[in-house]
Motif scaffolding. Structure first.
Motif, mmCIF file in Angstrom:
data_model
loop_
_atom_site.group_PDB
_atom_site.id
_atom_site.type_symbol
_atom_site.label_atom_id
_atom_site.label_comp_id
_atom_site.label_asym_id
_atom_site.label_seq_id
_atom_site.Cartn_x
_atom_site.Cartn_y
_atom_site.Cartn_z
ATOM 1 N N SER A 131 -3.675 2.732 10.443
ATOM 2 C CA SER A 131 -3.613 2.266 9.242
ATOM 3 C C SER A 131 -2.422 2.770 8.441
ATOM 4 O O SER A 131 -1.823 2.437 7.555
ATOM 5 N N ASN A 132 -1.592 3.660 9.123
ATOM 6 C CA ASN A 132 -0.430 4.485 8.534
ATOM 7 C C ASN A 132 1.032 4.256 9.186
ATOM 8 O O ASN A 132 2.046 4.941 9.288
ATOM 9 N N VAL A 133 1.000 3.084 9.916
ATOM 10 C CA VAL A 133 2.424 2.523 10.617
ATOM 11 C C VAL A 133 3.390 2.453 9.589
ATOM 12 O O VAL A 133 4.471 3.027 9.860
ATOM 13 N N PHE A 134 3.242 1.740 8.617
ATOM 14 C CA PHE A 134 4.124 1.773 7.578
ATOM 15 C C PHE A 134 3.640 2.713 6.139
ATOM 16 O O PHE A 134 2.243 2.706 6.039
ATOM 17 N N PRO A 135 4.464 3.064 5.415
ATOM 18 C CA PRO A 135 4.162 4.141 4.266
ATOM 19 C C PRO A 135 3.315 3.421 3.455
ATOM 20 O O PRO A 135 3.367 2.270 3.025
ATOM 21 N N SER A 136 1.887 4.087 3.011
ATOM 22 C CA SER A 136 0.987 3.468 2.126
ATOM 23 C C SER A 136 1.348 3.685 0.658
ATOM 24 O O SER A 136 1.010 4.430 0.034
ATOM 25 N N ALA A 137 2.386 2.796 0.325
ATOM 26 C CA ALA A 137 2.793 2.618 -1.072
ATOM 27 C C ALA A 137 2.453 1.304 -1.711
ATOM 28 O O ALA A 137 2.252 0.207 -1.109
ATOM 29 N N ARG A 138 1.768 1.195 -3.008
ATOM 30 C CA ARG A 138 1.494 -0.031 -3.685
ATOM 31 C C ARG A 138 2.236 -0.010 -5.008
ATOM 32 O O ARG A 138 2.571 0.982 -5.541
ATOM 33 N N TRP A 139 2.615 -1.369 -5.165
ATOM 34 C CA TRP A 139 3.289 -1.333 -6.590
ATOM 35 C C TRP A 139 2.385 -2.643 -7.485
ATOM 36 O O TRP A 139 2.054 -3.636 -6.864
ATOM 37 N N HIS A 140 2.296 -2.254 -8.768
ATOM 38 C CA HIS A 140 1.686 -3.286 -9.695
ATOM 39 C C HIS A 140 2.570 -4.000 -10.383
ATOM 40 O O HIS A 140 3.350 -3.286 -11.359
ATOM 41 N N ILE A 141 2.747 -5.171 -10.330
ATOM 42 C CA ILE A 141 3.712 -6.230 -11.130
ATOM 43 C C ILE A 141 3.044 -7.146 -12.071
ATOM 44 O O ILE A 141 2.675 -7.927 -11.084
ATOM 45 N N SER A 142 2.798 -6.975 -13.158
ATOM 46 C CA SER A 142 2.342 -8.085 -13.812
ATOM 47 C C SER A 142 0.975 -8.426 -13.370
ATOM 48 O O SER A 142 0.307 -9.735 -13.197
ATOM 49 N N GLY A 143 -0.093 -7.352 -13.003
ATOM 50 C CA GLY A 143 -1.318 -7.483 -12.529
ATOM 51 C C GLY A 143 -1.298 -7.856 -11.028
ATOM 52 O O GLY A 143 -2.448 -8.002 -10.338
#
Length: 300
Positions: free
Chosen positions: A130-142
């Motif tokens: 599950s961690n092949v790419f960095p686990s980052a999330r962005w919330h943009i207008s929902g």
């Protein structure tokens, strides 16, 4: 509206994978007028090979970017070489045979690869880390966008743009386009058509291998029959865009990815396949050659 935008983001990520795989179909058809039905199973093989490289060299806990880069390089090289071998064994001996013989050979190669995957890795589902790419999330207008979606979309666009430049701005690309128009005339002009066919199988398999790795990274679950499912969707995408047309394969992949997630989100995932074929039928009724396809007069 937020749900709709979220589905569009998901669809673009999935559609870019379809586009990469669809290009492999469309390149082979463009030059050889042959549907490489084994291409989807090469995509599945790429996912399994990539997983094996990660597990054998680095284990489940991946913290090194170079491990991921190495996985992509080794897998792409292996699948490209496998694609060349496939052309040499399954298609070249039947190049002057009736087209039906080549289709049967392609189906046989597809089944051989699928069963080879089952014998080597087993019939049980394998799980990608599950961690092949960095686990980052962005919330943009929902709307939630994660790093995996961004990486898949950006890398796919870069690869497709690079391929488009290669086909339209290089001598080899010009030779590929000439061979797609008329192989006999291309030979008279000094073009090594056998070399061009090897090149398109290598390029198509290379892009398919990247698509297979993206499938593993995005969906995580691998099963030995997955090549048929994803290969069929990519084939439909190639037809929708215009089989034999590289920009058409890109467009068809994106459109199909968005269509599939909208159907899954607003209707039902159960109806996804049926409505996908309904979309294909409607497009072919309106434009039989696909969205960007053009009618080509056949020599008789």
């Amino acid at each position: 509206m937020e749900i709709f935008l979220q589905q569009i983001v998901n669809g673009l990520a999935i559609g870019s994978i379809y586009a990469l795989v669809a290009i492999g179909y469309t390149m082979v058809y463009g030059v050889m007028k042959l549907i490489n039905f084994a291409h989807g199973d090469l995509v599945a093989l790429a996912a399994y090979v990539g997983l094996t490289v990660l597990m054998q060299a680095f284990g489940m806990h991946i913290t090194n970017l170079w491990a991921v880069i190495l996985m992509f390089i080794i897998t792409a090289m292996f699948i490209s070489a496998f694609g060349i071998i496939l052309e040499r064994l399954a298609y070249r001996p039947l190049r002057k045979a009736p087209r039906l013989s080549a289709v049967v050979s392609a189906l046989g190669a597809s089944l051989a690869i699928e069963n080879g995957i089952m014998l080597i890795w087993g019939p049980n589902i394998k799980v990608f880390p599950s961690n092949v790419f960095p686990s980052a999330r962005w919330h943009i207008s929902g709307v939630v966008i994660n790093s995996t979606q961004i990486a898949i979309l950006l890398l796919s666009i870069i690869l497709m743009f690079a391929l488009y430049i290669f086909i339209n701005r290089t001598k080899i690309g010009t030779a590929i386009r000439a061979s797609a128009i008329d192989q006999d005339a291309a030979k008279l002009m000094g073009i090594n058509v056998n070399g061009i066919i090897i090149a398109i199988f290598a390029l198509g398999s290379f892009l398919g291998s990247i698509g297979g790795l993206f499938i593993g990274i995005y969906y995580r679950e691998l099963y030995f029959q997955m090549g048929w499912i994803y290969g069929l969707n990519a084939f439909i995408a190639a037809i929708i865009g215009g089989i034999g047309n590289i920009p058409g394969a890109m467009l068809g992949g994106m459109l199909l990815g968005i269509f599939n997630v909208l159907i899954a989100g607003y209707v039902s995932n159960t109806w996804s396949e049926a409505l996908t074929f309904a979309l294909l039928i409607i497009i072919l009724i309106i434009k039989p050659t696909g969205i960007l396809g053009e009618r080509v007069a056949e020599k008789v």
